[in-house]
Design a protein around this motif. Sequence first.
Motif, short mmCIF file in Angstrom:
data_model
loop_
_atom_site.label_atom_id
_atom_site.label_comp_id
_atom_site.label_asym_id
_atom_site.label_seq_id
_atom_site.Cartn_x
_atom_site.Cartn_y
_atom_site.Cartn_z
N GLY A 139 1.20 -1.31 0.51
CA GLY A 139 -0.17 -0.06 -0.07
C GLY A 139 0.36 1.20 0.36
O GLY A 139 2.02 1.91 0.34
N THR A 140 0.59 2.08 -0.79
CA THR A 140 1.51 3.53 -1.22
C THR A 140 0.21 4.55 -1.55
O THR A 140 -0.18 5.03 -2.31
N ASP A 141 0.05 5.29 -0.61
CA ASP A 141 -0.25 6.55 -0.36
C ASP A 141 0.42 7.64 -1.73
O ASP A 141 1.45 7.70 -1.44
N LEU A 142 -0.62 8.24 -2.81
CA LEU A 142 -0.02 9.03 -3.67
C LEU A 142 0.62 10.62 -3.31
O LEU A 142 -0.30 11.30 -2.71
N VAL A 143 1.22 11.07 -4.55
CA VAL A 143 1.62 12.76 -4.33
C VAL A 143 -0.07 13.15 -4.41
O VAL A 143 -0.70 12.19 -5.91
N LYS A 144 -0.69 14.10 -4.10
CA LYS A 144 -1.83 14.57 -4.53
C LYS A 144 -1.75 16.60 -3.74
O LYS A 144 -0.36 16.90 -3.50
N ALA A 155 -10.17 8.29 -7.08
CA ALA A 155 -10.49 9.00 -7.33
C ALA A 155 -8.72 9.46 -7.11
O ALA A 155 -8.17 10.46 -7.33
N GLY A 156 -8.03 7.69 -7.29
CA GLY A 156 -6.55 7.85 -7.55
C GLY A 156 -5.59 8.88 -6.47
O GLY A 156 -4.30 9.24 -6.74
N ARG A 157 -6.15 8.68 -5.01
CA ARG A 157 -5.59 8.81 -4.28
C ARG A 157 -4.41 7.89 -3.63
O ARG A 157 -3.72 8.46 -3.10
N PHE A 158 -4.85 6.43 -4.00
CA PHE A 158 -4.58 5.50 -2.65
C PHE A 158 -4.37 4.16 -4.42
O PHE A 158 -4.23 3.64 -4.96
N GLY A 159 -2.72 3.32 -3.90
CA GLY A 159 -2.08 2.79 -4.94
C GLY A 159 -2.20 1.35 -4.40
O GLY A 159 -1.41 1.39 -2.91
N LEU A 160 -2.44 0.55 -4.67
CA LEU A 160 -2.09 -1.20 -4.29
C LEU A 160 -1.18 -1.76 -5.13
O LEU A 160 -2.12 -1.87 -6.81
#
Length: 323
Positions: free
Chosen positions: A193-198, A312-317
């Motif tokens: 799990g990786t939180d994405l740049v926003k 919403a493209g906020r977080f990536g798995l």
Amino acid sequence: MTTLTIENHLSAGYLDAALRADALGGLTSVPKRLRPAWFYDARGSELFEEITRLPEYYPTRAEREILVAHAGDIAAAAGAQTLVELGSGSSEKTRLLLGAMRSEGTLSRYVPVDVSESALMSAAHALRADYPELAVHAVIADFGAHLSELPRMGRRMVAFLGSTIGNLVPDERAAFLLDLYGTLSPGDALLLGTDLVKDPAVLVAAYDDAAGVTAEFNVNVLRVLNRELGADFDPAAFAHHALWDAGNEWMEMRLRSLRGQSVRLPAVDLVAHFAEGEEIRTEISAKFRPERVRDELAASGFDLRHWWTDRAGRFGLSLSFRR
């Protein structure tokens, strides 16, 4: 009923010695720092659970959204019999993976790994009714130090959720991923799990909520030091500060001294001096771009084959495999 095995890799006094070393090293460094691991005493864990329900704090909801939508895809792609979860805590999100693996017909064993024996036991007992066929092999360990001790039982999928990997600086992430790769077998998988740049405004709000829960969570680490090390921090003399570091693409949480002061920590024979405005960095939380996730995994040998985000493209798995 669910069978339960408990394996303990923490020697007597391990956590106490680690806290003493971190406090002594961190509070004599320039700038001062503490590891976020020490947030999670009983009160800190309660506060973090409250944080995950705040309107500003999106990561938990975003990651859960992905798991709800894609747990079946993940289970089918991984083909794992054993689910290993690092830093498992209450294992709530993991139920989505366990259910999907059971539906896929592969599930046989769950290996939660955490430093907290009470959290592991609570999670294991909560699973008994819903998964009577499941073997639970609980491992009390520091996953930063004991990756080589992970049980080797069947084809495994290691879940490292919540963007916890973002608490590590790049060199630490690289070392962690290399160690993890070395302990896996060919065909084993990593679900990361990786939180994405926003938008920085969204990020800062997530770490500095209007209700002040995150501020209380941050300041609580000083109470941990007071209780465990006999320190005399005045929590009211420090203020929570959250900021976006655009150069490193990470969030930082800090505690800012509101006055010049000296704090005694008898257990480590230290007097820590603070100038007015001086800060302790208590956490970094790196935010990722998809290409950086792929590059860092590839540098450690992992083959990233699947990538999912919330709507919403906020977080990536990502699902990667040991070659």
